[in-house]
Structures are given as structure tokens and as C-alpha cells.
Scaffold this motif. Structure first.
Motif, PDB file in Angstrom:
ATOM      1  N   TYR A   1       1.119  -1.454   0.129  1.00  0.00           N
ATOM      2  CA  TYR A   1      -0.224   0.182   0.275  1.00  0.00           C
ATOM      3  C   TYR A   1       0.578   1.753  -0.106  1.00  0.00           C
ATOM      4  N   CYS A   2       1.861   1.396   0.739  1.00  0.00           N
ATOM      5  CA  CYS A   2       3.045   2.677   0.964  1.00  0.00           C
ATOM      6  C   CYS A   2       4.069   2.556   0.103  1.00  0.00           C
ATOM      7  N   SER A   3       4.313   1.242  -0.634  1.00  0.00           N
ATOM      8  CA  SER A   3       5.310   0.836  -1.117  1.00  0.00           C
ATOM      9  C   SER A   3       5.969   1.946  -2.631  1.00  0.00           C
ATOM     10  N   GLN A   4       7.685   2.327  -2.605  1.00  0.00           N
ATOM     11  CA  GLN A   4       7.756   3.186  -3.687  1.00  0.00           C
ATOM     12  C   GLN A   4       7.330   2.677  -5.066  1.00  0.00           C
ATOM     13  N   SER A   5       7.414   1.391  -5.272  1.00  0.00           N
ATOM     14  CA  SER A   5       7.683   0.818  -6.662  1.00  0.00           C
ATOM     15  C   SER A   5       6.910   1.529  -6.981  1.00  0.00           C
ATOM     16  N   GLN A   6       6.933   1.341  -8.390  1.00  0.00           N
ATOM     17  CA  GLN A   6       6.160   2.147  -9.514  1.00  0.00           C
ATOM     18  C   GLN A   6       5.617   0.436  -9.963  1.00  0.00           C
ATOM     19  N   ASP A   7       5.175  -1.051  -9.868  1.00  0.00           N
ATOM     20  CA  ASP A   7       5.096  -1.907 -10.236  1.00  0.00           C
ATOM     21  C   ASP A   7       4.118  -2.130  -9.777  1.00  0.00           C
ATOM     22  N   SER A   8       2.335  -1.624 -10.413  1.00  0.00           N
ATOM     23  CA  SER A   8       1.657  -0.913  -9.626  1.00  0.00           C
ATOM     24  C   SER A   8       1.013  -3.351  -9.037  1.00  0.00           C
ATOM     25  N   ILE A   9       0.461  -3.267 -10.558  1.00  0.00           N
ATOM     26  CA  ILE A   9       0.026  -4.953  -9.689  1.00  0.00           C
ATOM     27  C   ILE A   9       0.632  -5.391  -8.820  1.00  0.00           C
ATOM     28  N   LEU A  10       2.106  -6.040  -8.911  1.00  0.00           N
ATOM     29  CA  LEU A  10       2.638  -6.364  -7.664  1.00  0.00           C
ATOM     30  C   LEU A  10       2.397  -6.018  -6.718  1.00  0.00           C
ATOM     31  N   ARG A  11       2.346  -3.995  -6.390  1.00  0.00           N
ATOM     32  CA  ARG A  11       1.684  -3.576  -5.041  1.00  0.00           C
ATOM     33  C   ARG A  11       0.194  -4.206  -4.766  1.00  0.00           C
ATOM     34  N   LYS A  12      -0.999  -4.271  -5.390  1.00  0.00           N
ATOM     35  CA  LYS A  12      -1.653  -4.887  -4.688  1.00  0.00           C
ATOM     36  C   LYS A  12      -1.769  -5.932  -5.016  1.00  0.00           C
ATOM     37  N   GLU A  13      -0.923  -7.036  -5.652  1.00  0.00           N
ATOM     38  CA  GLU A  13      -1.003  -8.378  -5.260  1.00  0.00           C
ATOM     39  C   GLU A  13      -0.352  -9.071  -3.889  1.00  0.00           C
ATOM     40  N   LEU A  14       0.730  -7.918  -3.796  1.00  0.00           N
ATOM     41  CA  LEU A  14       0.947  -7.690  -1.094  1.00  0.00           C
ATOM     42  C   LEU A  14      -0.236  -7.722  -1.017  1.00  0.00           C
ATOM     43  N   CYS A  15      -0.671  -6.344  -1.454  1.00  0.00           N
ATOM     44  CA  CYS A  15      -1.587  -5.795  -0.617  1.00  0.00           C
ATOM     45  C   CYS A  15      -2.685  -7.294  -0.083  1.00  0.00           C
ATOM     46  N   LEU A  16      -3.774  -8.042  -1.359  1.00  0.00           N
ATOM     47  CA  LEU A  16      -4.026  -8.899  -1.446  1.00  0.00           C
ATOM     48  C   LEU A  16      -3.793 -10.545  -0.776  1.00  0.00           C
ATOM     49  N   GLU A  17      -2.598 -10.483  -0.841  1.00  0.00           N
ATOM     50  CA  GLU A  17      -2.129 -11.401   0.388  1.00  0.00           C
ATOM     51  C   GLU A  17      -1.899 -11.287   1.498  1.00  0.00           C
ATOM     52  N   ALA A  18      -2.005 -10.176   1.618  1.00  0.00           N
ATOM     53  CA  ALA A  18      -1.908 -10.025   3.570  1.00  0.00           C
ATOM     54  C   ALA A  18      -3.637 -10.156   3.953  1.00  0.00           C
ATOM     55  N   ILE A  19      -4.528  -9.729   3.182  1.00  0.00           N
ATOM     56  CA  ILE A  19      -5.574 -10.074   3.128  1.00  0.00           C
ATOM     57  C   ILE A  19      -5.998 -11.568   3.334  1.00  0.00           C
ATOM     58  N   ARG A  20      -5.338 -11.688   2.500  1.00  0.00           N
ATOM     59  CA  ARG A  20      -5.444 -13.104   2.112  1.00  0.00           C
ATOM     60  C   ARG A  20      -5.182 -14.414   3.910  1.00  0.00           C
ATOM     61  N   LEU A  21      -4.370 -14.037   3.760  1.00  0.00           N
ATOM     62  CA  LEU A  21      -3.223 -14.469   5.140  1.00  0.00           C
ATOM     63  C   LEU A  21      -4.278 -14.100   6.152  1.00  0.00           C
ATOM     64  N   CYS A  22      -4.927 -12.428   6.297  1.00  0.00           N
ATOM     65  CA  CYS A  22      -5.681 -12.220   7.422  1.00  0.00           C
ATOM     66  C   CYS A  22      -7.235 -13.154   7.621  1.00  0.00           C
ATOM     67  N   SER A  23      -7.147 -13.569   6.556  1.00  0.00           N
ATOM     68  CA  SER A  23      -8.626 -13.911   6.775  1.00  0.00           C
ATOM     69  C   SER A  23      -8.611 -15.382   6.953  1.00  0.00           C
ATOM     70  N   PHE A  24      -7.219 -15.812   6.199  1.00  0.00           N
ATOM     71  CA  PHE A  24      -7.109 -17.064   6.441  1.00  0.00           C
ATOM     72  C   PHE A  24      -6.887 -17.754   8.222  1.00  0.00           C
ATOM     73  N   LEU A  25      -6.926 -16.856   9.001  1.00  0.00           N
ATOM     74  CA  LEU A  25      -6.801 -16.640  10.333  1.00  0.00           C
ATOM     75  C   LEU A  25      -8.206 -16.928  11.303  1.00  0.00           C
ATOM     76  N   LEU A  26      -9.188 -16.413  10.739  1.00  0.00           N
ATOM     77  CA  LEU A  26     -10.976 -16.565  11.078  1.00  0.00           C
ATOM     78  C   LEU A  26     -11.313 -17.512  10.372  1.00  0.00           C
ATOM     79  N   GLU A  27     -10.616 -19.119   9.875  1.00  0.00           N
ATOM     80  CA  GLU A  27     -11.409 -20.361   9.936  1.00  0.00           C
ATOM     81  C   GLU A  27     -10.960 -20.996  11.309  1.00  0.00           C
ATOM     82  N   ASN A  28     -10.085 -20.568  11.860  1.00  0.00           N
ATOM     83  CA  ASN A  28      -9.485 -21.545  13.546  1.00  0.00           C
ATOM     84  C   ASN A  28     -10.301 -20.429  14.571  1.00  0.00           C
ATOM     85  N   LYS A  29     -11.060 -21.569  15.320  1.00  0.00           N
ATOM     86  CA  LYS A  29     -11.890 -20.167  16.904  1.00  0.00           C
ATOM     87  C   LYS A  29     -10.601 -19.991  16.790  1.00  0.00           C
TER      88      LYS A  29
END
Length: 405
Positions: free
Chosen positions: A199-227
């Protein structure tokens, strides 16, 4: 998805699953061997599928090959243990175990791996790097681009981190109830900072930047699957990430530069992510537990409201004031000053800014330039020029020059 996209997609989704199961069974200290087995599995797939075509069930095919490669290695290791290794002190694979790649074991193995790579014994940049490599299936080239670094540096960093985890006898055992809260806090911090890398990276690769954000969301969502890890704090963080990524496409310009909040095209805000953020924020507040992620999620929620109301900015100002009591940082101070400007006007905000000791911070001077821009343009340009002096990247300098123009 066409044939050329299938294997890269599976690498991203299945690499973490296979390596996590291998490490759970054979021990985290054998992580390099687990990585080798997993990499060889995908190499075999690229060779065989290139000749024979993609199988009907490619995921199952990968699992069968991974199992066979693990069995072969276990067999070789058993022979070595009997004939050669008695002369050395070395632990070995347990030879009578069958590799379990069931959905239930995969989920459990990945959850354990999240805690292992987020262990506080290694630096946070190493935690993020291991997360990207092991949990997200990112290549070394991609990780290097994300960190604005090179492959050699990243490889050394990951190797040091894995050695450190071995030295500290970090295992894939799930944390006990006594240490779960502390270890979960470390995991959430890693996910939070992983998101910020995109989200705050200085890289100009916007696709990679968004993928990083989506992976963080996926990992956080994964934590919800365990009580045990479906907590108020996890829901609050996931809510925050959803609110932030909802404005991702409106936040970046064509050259990778940041588009300021006031100038963002509201039509580009992702309403689906905003609704998800609202849902997880509601879940986060079902319990009396409270964290900084609750405050930040509430701030992010108000930023997804398109109406410029007095209530909106008063709420944001109050929330930043509360956040300062938990965590003071230049970013929080500057954002609070901007909210103060929206609530009480320029003069009050300028007085607040001049009381802050941020005299080498480019965003400090940039905000002063913004506040003076409409009624004292010459003074505004003086502050913009100071911001240019302290700006760290060409993208930041681009934004400042455009405001000066």
C-alpha cells in the motif's frame, strides 16, 4: 484461464500448502529440503505438462508427485541413516509416515506456518520476506522488487532468518493458550506490515503492489477459519485492510505516484471491499476487547464515506487523538493535524503543525504547503521546496512538483 497461466497460478496457491505440510511432518529444521521437494514438483509439472498437456485435475497431480518425491527422499534418508549417518549427529525424517495432503491437514499446517515465520526472534523484514516466499508463493525476483532490493540480498536475508529460527528451535507446534495472544499479535503485525509494503511501497509496479495487499488480506482471512484465532483483533485488522484496499485503484496515478485523498475519483472506490470492511468491523465490535486496529479501522471507515460532513472529520480527529495515546508517530500526528484543519480551519491546524518537531519530514512541509496554497501561494511554494529537499523518492517529488505547478 489459459494453459500458460495455470502453472504460475497453482504455484501461487499450492506452493504454500505443500511446503507447510512437509514442514509440519518433517520439522521446520528441514525447511530447505521441503522447499526443494516443492520446487522439484513444480519443475516436473512444467516439463511433463509441456509435453503431455495439463492434466484434468492439476492440483491432485501436483499432490501425487509431491508425495512420491517425499517418499523417495524418506527412503534415501533411511538408507543413509543406516549406512552412513551413524558417524554423524543428525536428526532424520521419520520413515514410516504417510504425507497427508487432506484439506484439514493443509489448513492446520498453513496456520502453524503463519505463526512460525512470524516468530519475534527474527527481524520484521525477514518475517515479511518469509511470508511472501513460503506463505504466498512469491518468487525471489518479485520479493526483491517489492523491497526495492536484489536477489542476492533477499536470498541472504531469508537464509539468515531460517537459520535463526532453527537456532531458536522454532517448531510448527501451535502456540499454547498461554502464549497465543502474544504470538498472534506478532502474526498480525507481520500481516499489517506486509499490507503496507504494497500500500505504501515506492515501487512503480502497481500490479505487484496490489498483489502484496491481497496476499495480506488472504492471510488475515485465513486466521478467521480457526476458532482460536478468530478474534476481535483479527476482525478489526481485516476490516482495516478491506477499507484501505477499496481505495487502492483511486489512490495511484498512471506513473505510480500517490493521488491525494481529496483528488481521488470516488467512482473508482471498490464498494464490495467497503461492504466487507463494514462486516468485519461489526464482527470486531461484538466483543469488549479493543486494539489499535479497531481505531485504525474506524478511521479507514470514515475515509470511505463520500460525503464531506462535519461529523466525518470530527470523528476522524477524535479517533486520531485516541490513536496517539496508543501509538505516537509522525504519520499519526500529521493526519491528525489535517483532520484538525477540516474541523477547525487552517489557522488552528497551522499552529498545531508548528508545535510539532518534524522539521526534516517531507510530509510535514508538504502539508504546510497545502494549508497555505489557497491564500498565500508564495509561502506555500517555500514549504513545497523544503518538502522537495527532504523527499526520499522521485514519485514523492513528482507529486510535490505538480502541487507547486
Amino acid at each position: 484461464m489459459n494453459q500458460s497461466e495455470i502453472l504460475p497460478h497453482l504455484f501461487r496457491t499450492e506452493y504454500s500448502k505443500i511446503i507447510s505440510v512437509l514442514c509440519k511432518q518433517f520439522g521446520f529444521y528441514q525447511i530447505e529440503i521441503a522447499e526443494d521437494i516443492t520446487s522439484e514438483t513444480f519443475l516436473t509439472a512444467s516439463q511433463v505438462w509441456g509435453i503431455q498437456g495439463t492434466p484434468e485435475n492439476p492440483t491432485a497431480w501436483l499432490y501425487v508427485v509431491a508425495k512420491n518425491k517425499a517418499k523417495n527422499l524418506i527412503h534415501r534418508d533411511s538408507i543413509l541413516k543406516k549406512k552412513i549417518l551413524p558417524h554423524y549427529k543428525r536428526e532424520s525424517f521419520v520413515s514410516d509416515l504417510e504425507l497427508d495432503l487432506s484439506e484439514e491437514n493443509i489448513r492446520d499446517s498453513q496456520l502453524r506456518m503463519i505463526f512460525a515465520v512470524s516468530h519475534p526472534s527474527i527481524p520484521i523484514e525477514s518475517q515479511i520476506g518469509l511470508s511472501l516466499r513460503i506463505l504466498c508463493g512469491f518468487g525471489i525476483d518479485e520479493i526483491a522488487r517489492a523491497f526495492l532490493s536484489n536477489k542476492e540480498t533477499i536470498n541472504k536475508r531469508l537464509l539468515r532468518a531460517k537459520n535463526k529460527l532453527r537456532e531458536n528451535n522454532v517448531s510448527l507446534d501451535f502456540p499454547s493458550s498461554l502464549e497465543l495472544e502474544e504470538r498472534l499479535s506478532s502474526v498480525l503485525r507481520t500481516i499489517y506490515l506486509l499490507f503496507n509494503e504494497g500500500y505504501c511501497s515506492q515501487s512503480q509496479d502497481s500490479i505487484l503492489r496490489k498483489e502484496l495487499c491481497l496476499e495480506a488480506i488472504r492471510l488475515c482471512s485465513f486466521l478467521l477459519e480457526n476458532k482460536n484465532t478468530n478474534t476481535a483483533e483479527v476482525n478489526a485488522l481485516l476490516s482495516l485492510l478491506c477499507f484501505h484496499i477499496s481505495r487502492f485503484d483511486a489512490r495511484l496515478g498512471g506513473e505510480g505516484e500517490i493521488i491525494l485523498y481529496a483528488d481521488q475519483n470516488r467512482k473508482l472506490w471498490n464498494q464490495e471491499f467497503i461492504k466487507k470492511g463494514e462486516y468485519f468491523f461489526f464482527q470486531a465490535n461484538l466483543e469488549p476487547k479493543f486494539s489499535k486496529y479497531h481505531l485504525e479501522a474506524a478511521i479507514a471507515f470514515w475515509h470511505t464515506r463520500t460525503e464531506e460532513t462535519e461529523k466525518k472529520w470530527k470523528s476522524i480527529f477524535q479517533l486520531y487523538t485516541g490513536l496517539l495515546e496508543l501509538e505516537s508517530s509522525p504519520l499519526v500526528l500529521l493526519n491528525r493535524a489535517y483532520a484538525l484543519f477540516k474541523v477547525k480551519g487552517r489557522d488552528v491546524a497551522i499552529e498545531e503543525l508548528k508545535s510539532l518537531d518534524l522539521k526534516t519530514n517531507p510530509y510535514y512541509f508538504f502539508l504546510l504547503g497545502e494549508l497555505y496554497s489557497e491564500f498565500e501561494p508564495e509561502k506555500a511554494n517555500r514549504y513545497y521546496r523544503k518538502a522537495l529537499v527532504y523527499a526520499n523518492t522521485e514519485l514523492d517529488k513528482l507529486v510535490i512538483r505538480r502541487r507547486m505547478d
